[in-house]
Design a protein around this motif. Structure first.
Motif, short mmCIF file in Angstrom:
data_model
loop_
_atom_site.label_atom_id
_atom_site.label_comp_id
_atom_site.label_asym_id
_atom_site.label_seq_id
_atom_site.Cartn_x
_atom_site.Cartn_y
_atom_site.Cartn_z
N ILE A 1 -29.62 -43.14 -21.41
CA ILE A 1 -29.67 -44.43 -22.10
C ILE A 1 -31.12 -44.83 -22.30
O ILE A 1 -31.94 -44.76 -21.38
N GLY A 2 -31.41 -45.25 -23.50
CA GLY A 2 -32.76 -45.72 -23.82
C GLY A 2 -32.73 -47.13 -24.37
O GLY A 2 -31.75 -47.55 -24.99
N TRP A 3 -33.79 -47.86 -24.11
CA TRP A 3 -34.00 -49.17 -24.73
C TRP A 3 -35.20 -49.06 -25.67
O TRP A 3 -36.26 -48.55 -25.28
N GLY B 1 -40.35 -47.18 -28.09
CA GLY B 1 -39.56 -46.98 -26.90
C GLY B 1 -40.00 -47.90 -25.78
O GLY B 1 -41.20 -48.07 -25.56
N VAL B 2 -39.05 -48.49 -25.11
CA VAL B 2 -39.32 -49.41 -24.02
C VAL B 2 -39.09 -48.74 -22.66
O VAL B 2 -39.96 -48.76 -21.79
N VAL C 1 -44.88 -52.09 -20.90
CA VAL C 1 -43.92 -52.79 -20.05
C VAL C 1 -43.92 -52.32 -18.61
O VAL C 1 -43.21 -52.88 -17.77
N LYS C 2 -44.72 -51.33 -18.30
CA LYS C 2 -44.76 -50.81 -16.93
C LYS C 2 -45.15 -51.92 -15.95
O LYS C 2 -46.08 -52.68 -16.19
N CYS D 1 -35.63 -38.32 -18.48
CA CYS D 1 -35.38 -38.90 -19.80
C CYS D 1 -36.72 -39.14 -20.48
O CYS D 1 -37.76 -39.15 -19.82
N ALA D 2 -36.65 -39.33 -21.78
CA ALA D 2 -37.85 -39.65 -22.54
C ALA D 2 -37.43 -40.43 -23.77
O ALA D 2 -36.34 -40.21 -24.32
N MET D 3 -38.27 -41.38 -24.19
CA MET D 3 -37.95 -42.15 -25.37
C MET D 3 -38.03 -41.28 -26.63
O MET D 3 -37.52 -41.65 -27.67
#
Length: 125
Positions: free
Chosen positions: A34-36, A47-48, A63-64, A106-108
């Protein structure tokens, strides 16, 4: 047909918090990465954050330390907790998914297959 539903957006003052939710009725999200993502007016989508099927996470640099992605497996829901919101976080936020039940990462940049309609987040005083 996969139908993704995002919720939790709204208007918040700078420094405030929101929690976004991502669900897909009839789909076991635990089998998907799942990506935001977000897109502000006049800007490209960025990508968030993302979370793998086994819990590995990744965050965009802006956002880190402020945003946290998590899974509630029993609820079949993915959350994006957003703290310390800034005006530059204002955007439409989209949840996306790609099937992979085993990936530890995962990766955006992954080729996400499905996207939701988005939820508006506005950070303003």
């Amino acid at each position: 047909q996969v139908h993704i539903v995002e919720s939790g957006g709204g208007l918040v003052q700078p420094g405030g918090s929101l929690r976004l939710s991502c669900v897909a009725p009839g789909i076991d999200l635990n089998n998907y990465i799942i990506g935001w993502f977000r897109q502000a007016p006049g800007k490209e989508r960025e990508g968030v954050s993302c979370i793998s099927s086994t819990g590995g996470t990744n965050y965009g640099e802006p956002v880190k330390g402020r945003f946290t992605i998590s899974r509630a497996r029993a609820e079949n829901t993915v959350y994006l907790q957003m703290n310390g919101l800034k005006p530059e976080d204002t955007a439409v936020y989209y949840c996306a998914m790609i099937w992979n039940p085993r990936s530890p990462i995962c990766a955006m940049q992954f080729p996400y297959t499905y996207y939701g309609q988005g939820t508006q987040v506005t950070v303003s005083s």
